[in-house]
Enzyme design. Structure first.
Site, PDB file in Angstrom:
ATOM      1  N   LYS A 152      54.773 119.455  28.283  1.00 28.85           N
ATOM      2  CA  LYS A 152      56.183 120.056  29.070  1.00 28.85           C
ATOM      3  C   LYS A 152      57.094 118.530  29.752  1.00 28.85           C
ATOM      4  CE  LYS A 152      53.032 122.258  31.667  1.00 28.85           C
ATOM      5  NZ  LYS A 152      51.736 121.778  30.826  1.00 28.85           N
ATOM      6  N   GLU A 212      53.025 118.744  41.675  1.00 23.94           N
ATOM      7  CA  GLU A 212      52.645 117.725  39.663  1.00 23.94           C
ATOM      8  C   GLU A 212      53.039 116.655  41.019  1.00 23.94           C
ATOM      9  OE1 GLU A 212      52.639 118.339  36.845  1.00 23.94           O
ATOM     10  OE2 GLU A 212      51.911 120.639  37.941  1.00 23.94           O
ATOM     11  N   ARG A 213      52.406 115.888  40.364  1.00 27.11           N
ATOM     12  CA  ARG A 213      52.656 113.991  40.112  1.00 27.11           C
ATOM     13  C   ARG A 213      53.324 113.762  41.365  1.00 27.11           C
ATOM     14  NH1 ARG A 213      50.558 115.268  35.514  1.00 27.11           N
ATOM     15  NH2 ARG A 213      48.531 116.098  35.318  1.00 27.11           N
TER      16      ARG A 213
HETATM   17  N1  LIG Z   1      57.899 114.906  22.072  1.00 30.36           N
HETATM   18  C1  LIG Z   1      56.595 114.131  22.513  1.00 30.36           C
HETATM   19  N2  LIG Z   1      56.558 112.385  21.968  1.00 30.36           N
HETATM   20  C2  LIG Z   1      55.483 112.149  21.679  1.00 30.36           C
HETATM   21  N3  LIG Z   1      54.519 111.824  22.660  1.00 30.36           N
HETATM   22  C3  LIG Z   1      54.163 113.459  23.146  1.00 30.36           C
HETATM   23  C4  LIG Z   1      55.559 113.741  23.394  1.00 30.36           C
HETATM   24  N4  LIG Z   1      55.100 115.298  24.096  1.00 30.36           N
HETATM   25  C5  LIG Z   1      54.268 114.983  24.774  1.00 30.36           C
HETATM   26  N5  LIG Z   1      53.964 113.406  24.254  1.00 30.36           N
HETATM   27  C6  LIG Z   1      51.936 113.081  24.782  1.00 30.36           C
HETATM   28  O1  LIG Z   1      51.689 113.761  25.240  1.00 30.36           O
HETATM   29  C7  LIG Z   1      51.552 113.391  26.877  1.00 30.36           C
HETATM   30  C8  LIG Z   1      51.811 114.093  28.337  1.00 30.36           C
HETATM   31  O2  LIG Z   1      53.114 115.346  27.682  1.00 30.36           O
HETATM   32  P1  LIG Z   1      53.049 115.645  29.804  1.00 30.36           P
HETATM   33  O3  LIG Z   1      54.703 116.395  29.228  1.00 30.36           O
HETATM   34  O4  LIG Z   1      53.110 114.557  30.813  1.00 30.36           O
HETATM   35  O5  LIG Z   1      52.010 116.977  29.464  1.00 30.36           O
HETATM   36  P2  LIG Z   1      52.358 117.904  30.809  1.00 30.36           P
HETATM   37  O6  LIG Z   1      53.514 117.914  31.140  1.00 30.36           O
HETATM   38  O7  LIG Z   1      52.161 119.278  29.711  1.00 30.36           O
HETATM   39  O8  LIG Z   1      51.049 117.827  31.894  1.00 30.36           O
HETATM   40  C9  LIG Z   1      52.507 112.316  27.166  1.00 30.36           C
HETATM   41  O9  LIG Z   1      52.586 111.244  27.721  1.00 30.36           O
HETATM   42  C10 LIG Z   1      52.906 112.272  25.149  1.00 30.36           C
HETATM   43  O10 LIG Z   1      52.176 110.596  25.334  1.00 30.36           O
HETATM   44 MG   LIG Z   2      53.060 117.881  33.519  1.00 28.30          MG
END
Ligand SMILES: Nc1ncnc2c1ncn2[C@@H]1O[C@H](COP(=O)(O)OP(=O)(O)O)[C@@H](O)[C@H]1O
Ligand SMILES: [Mg+2]
Length: 504
Positions: free
Chosen positions: A160, A186-187
């Site tokens: 997300k 969030e963080r």
């Molecule tokens: N478009 C993308 N391409 C490559 N890796 C991705 C992508 N989106 C997410 N990831 C992987 O997923 C992990 C978690 O994504 P994040 O956006 O922080 O999750 P959320 O906000 O849903 O908890 C990222 O650190 C990355 O490793």
């Molecule tokens: Mg997040």
């Protein structure tokens, strides 16, 4: 009341239970939403209930360490307010409107109450215009609305924040308005990283950031969204500019409300959520509105607890949005990023009247192909691909190529994916999907379509790939003369490529 006269209205702490504080005022009982200060302003309390003629109950927006019974509490005579004005641009704030970017106090600002009513129905405007993001799967299947609200739904770690950041990256450059980023629960690290990225990208001059992250008390996380909206409303109503409001994560607002409600002693409702969840959420969401003076477009990340989309928090949020983008853990685990599940995502803009006949027809065709593949998956798992009819095998081949074409390398993930980010125009995305549906890429390996921008990159990818793999040696690039699109291409017999299933 002290609001007119200059008399200081003093009260006395009666009880402290975590973040909840009861205060006695012998005269002038402060109204709801009044802000109270204790300990020389170090402890800030917002009144949420009047218990009787002499006592109020409030929630602390700061930690309550050091607060003791009998301590004096001063009524500030007004509600929580947020700074507004030109001076807040390019700055980063906390829920109280204090600058937290280590720079001087902003000048040229006024302060406004964060509690404001949504604009009346008569002042709202309705136009339907598409908001292009440059992300293929979104523009083709879940087009966003300018001045609409879009949600990015997903459990933890499905992408997300990455998707939201990518959208900021793609849109902020060529959008004339103001962008406001609101981080809720969030963080802290993510906020700091975003600030640095925006600074490097040079888009900070038209951006405001405001944070109430997970280390802060529930009261602060509960109010930071209101403060962000107050700023957005200022730009819309006073400066007549369009605003892009990004929220990560709206679920944390609901969660903070749940904590506040529990602390205030209210009986929990379904799954422990607060009984007032609907009211609280609509109080915030309804303020995100378009008026004759400007539009607030908002994109909100929505954390889905335990990946369960029927969770009351997710279900309530759904109803406020004009586009819902659902991220799926399964696709993320297959490496299909962005991990958007097209069959669960929807947008009210995806109608022929708005996106046009061709786009609508293509989107329907893509959905149909993907849905058929979804249904065939069970049979494939049990009996194998060979047992499918040639037509079905063709559908599978097409669907898998579409799935791969709808992945995209992101600018924000360049460091760890090693692939350069790509921005694809809606026209190129539609052309690519149409050509895949017309079986033009039938003889290409699936991997050629994975993580590319426009569909023509698949040809280059095949050319540069080593010619040892049996099927990619002569990619038979048929001339792209498909001027006359066929809605349902004739299934053909040669389908051995559907079998290179684990290609990518
Ligand atoms: N478009 C993308 N391409 C490559 N890796 C991705 C992508 N989106 C997410 N990831 C992987 O997923 C992990 C978690 O994504 P994040 O956006 O922080 O999750 P959320 O906000 O849903 O908890 C990222 O650190 C990355 O490793
Ligand atoms: Mg997040």
């Amino acid at each position: 009341m002290n609001r007119e006269a200059n008399i200081i209205n003093l009260g006395k702490v009666v009880s402290v239970r975590g973040s909840v504080v009861d205060i006695q005022f012998d005269e002038n009982l402060p109204p709801i939403y009044s802000l109270l200060h204790a300990n020389k302003g170090d402890i800030v309390i917002e009144v949420l209930a009047q218990l009787d003629v002499h006592r109020v109950r409030g929630i602390a927006l700061t930690p309550t360490q050091g607060l003791a019974r009998g301590m004096a509490v001063e009524d500030t005579g007004g509600p929580l307010n947020a700074p507004v004005g030109k001076g807040i641009l390019s700055r980063m704030f906390d829920v109280f409107g204090n600058a937290i970017d280590g720079q001087a106090v902003p000048v040229d600002v006024q302060r406004r109450s964060v509690h404001r009513a949504p604009p009346p129905l008569a002042r709202r405007s309705t136009q339907s215009e598409i908001f292009e993001t440059g992300i293929k799967v979104i523009d083709v299947l879940v087009p966003l609305e300018r001045g609409g609200k879009a949600g990015l739904f997903g459990g933890a770690g499905v992408g997300k924040t990455v998707l939201l950041t990518e959208m900021i990256h793609n849109m902020i450059g060529h959008q004339e308005g103001v962008s406001i980023f609101c981080g809720i629960g969030e963080r802290c690290r993510e906020g700091e990283e975003l600030y640095r990225e925006m600074k490097e990208a040079g888009v900070l001059p038209n951006m405001v950031m405001i944070f109430g992250q997970m280390n802060e008390p529930p009261g602060a996380r509960f109010r930071v969204g209101h403060a962000a909206l107050t700023m957005a409303e200022y730009f819309r109503d006073d400066e007549h500019r369009d605003v892009l409001l990004l929220i990560d994560n709206i679920f944390r607002f609901i969660q903070a409300g749940m904590e506040v409600s529990g602390l205030m002693g209210q009986m929990p409702s379904r799954l422990g959520y607060q009984p007032t969840m609907g009211t609280e959420l609509s109080g915030l969401e309804e303020r995100i509105a378009n008026t004759d003076t400007g539009a607030i477009t908002s994109i909100q990340a929505v954390y889905v607890p335990a990946d369960d989309l029927t969770d009351p928090a997710a279900a309530h949020t759904f109803s406020h949005l004009s586009a819902s983008i659902v991220l799926s853990r399964k696709r993320a685990s297959e490496g299909l990023f962005p991990s958007i599940d097209p069959l669960q995502s929807s947008s009210k803009m995806a109608t022929p009247g708005i996106v046009g006949e061709r786009h609508y027809r293509l989107a329907q065709e893509i959905r149909r192909t993907l849905a058929q593949y979804e249904q065939l998956k069970d049979i494939i798992a049990m009996l194998g691909l060979e047992q499918l009819s040639p037509e079905d095998r063709n559908v599978v081949a097409r669907a898998r190529r579409l799935e791969r074409f709808l992945t995209q390398p992101f600018f924000t993930t360049e460091q760890f994916s090693g692939l350069k980010g790509k921005l694809v125009s809606l026209k190129d995305s539609l052309d690519g999907c149409e050509r895949i549906l017309n079986d033009e890429f039938k003889d290409y390996p699936e991997s050629a379509l994975y993580m590319i921008g426009t569909v023509d990159e698949a040809k280059e990818k095949v050319k540069t790939a080593k010619p040892d793999s049996k099927d990619s040696s002569e990619p038979i690039a048929k001339p792209a003369a498909d001027a006359e699109p066929k809605a349902a291409p004739e299934p053909q017999q040669k389908v051995e490529h559907a079998a290179d299933a684990d290609e990518s």
